[in-house]
Design an enzyme around this catalytic site. Structure first.
Site: not given
Length: 346
Positions: A43-44, A46-47, A149, A225, A294, A333
């Site tokens: 991600d950038s 920003g969050f 963002d 957002g 994610d 499994c």
């Protein structure tokens, strides 16, 4: 797909360290051909930066959320997974006034140029711009990168939400231009960039954001957002966004007109939902056409010894599993837990 957090990577170990290691895949010890080899997305940053305005990254790192009964807690066990849906502190300063453009709140300063904040590690001031976040993500070498963002809270007023959306669109355009400069140059790494659709829970603003971003040559789109105050509101909003996206796609739009170059490929591009990946939310939205998700939820569960199986959750650290040597996690499994090859947890 593995999602790596640019904010934390930027502060430690730093983009230069990861670049010198050969990129994020090699830094993590993943080699080509490994079973776990897959696309990486960053991600950038920003969050986490904008989370500083509503409590801080240290709170964001806590395992358990403090509020009871909220959608965030039920889904993830912490505040903020649905983009701080219920927080309202981002628009008030200590004197009770609104935080204006360029004013600091919890050491975060937002301007047209970008955002400045203090590192939670040592207090050093850090600047993040639409261009610098792309340069960082190029150093990481992730397969999919995200433009800068702004993330307004759930209860942000209409006027402020519009102002934030317009600034985000300008930022995303700048990030995209910086990305395309490297794609067209010799340093291009074959990375894809996803534009981030904003607008809170306002239908017309989400549509405005989507129509603007699809006019630009992004390789895919992410929905970010504030996603709503509860799961039902989120699902309703996502349904509207994806319906708009399908209508734009079916109308024969050619992405790329906004920055030149165009794109003759009119097929729908991939859509990623940011920060949400719990079982119920996936089941209720995957049919809308959302391709990838994610969340820190699965890895947090794993860190604390909770396994997700077809029969429900298994708390591997419970005393009952202390001597469950050689017992598979679940029938069929091939993975066996514990250092001794069994289900036991230490």
């Amino acid at each position: 797909m593995i999602f790596s957090n640019s904010y934390h990577l930027m502060l430690q170990p730093g983009g230069d360290v990861i670049k010198d290691a050969g990129g994020i895949h090699r830094f993590m010890g993943i080699k080509e051909g490994d079973q776990c080899m897959g696309p990486m997305i960053t991600d950038s940053g920003g969050f986490q930066v904008f989370s500083l305005r509503t409590g801080g990254v240290k709170e964001d790192l806590k395992v358990e959320g403090k509020r009871e009964g909220s959608f965030n807690d039920k889904v993830t066990g912490r505040e903020g997974e649905i983009k701080r849906a219920k927080t309202g502190g981002s628009k008030k300063n200590k004197k009770g006034g609104k935080v204006k453009n360029g004013e600091r709140k919890n050491n975060v300063r937002v301007t047209e140029e970008g955002v400045k904040f203090s590192s939670y590690r040592d207090g050093t001031e850090v600047s993040l711009t639409p261009e610098s976040t792309v340069e960082l993500q190029k150093m990481y070498g992730a397969d999919i990168i995200i433009p800068l963002d702004e993330l307004p809270s759930y209860d942000t007023g209409r006027d402020e939400l519009v102002e934030s959306l317009e600034r985000t669109h300008r930022w995303e355009g700048r990030s995209l231009r910086r990305h395309l400069e490297e794609v067209e140059g010799s340093s291009g790494m074959g990375q894809a960039m996803y534009g981030v659709v904003h607008g809170g829970v306002e239908k017309d603003l989400r549509e405005r954001s989507l129509r603007y971003l699809t006019s630009l040559p992004f390789d895919g789109f992410a929905i970010g957002g504030s996603l709503g105050g509860n799961r039902d509101e989120m699902v309703d909003m996502l349904g509207e966004v994806m319906e708009t996206y399908r209508s734009i796609e079916s109308s024969g739009w050619a992405p790329g007109a906004g920055l030149g170059g165009g794109d003759p490929d009119k097929r729908a591009k991939p859509v990623h939902l940011l920060g949400i990946a719990d079982k119920e939310s996936i089941e209720r939205t995957v049919g809308m056409g959302i391709d990838t998700y994610d969340s820190c939820f699965p890895t947090r569960l794993a860190r604390h010894g909770t396994l997700l199986t077809k029969g429900g959750k298994v708390h591997i650290k419970n005393r009952v599993h202390r001597k469950s040597y050689g017992i598979p996690i679940e029938e069929g499994c091939q993975v066996r837990g514990g250092r001794g090859g069994g289900r036991q947890g230490d």
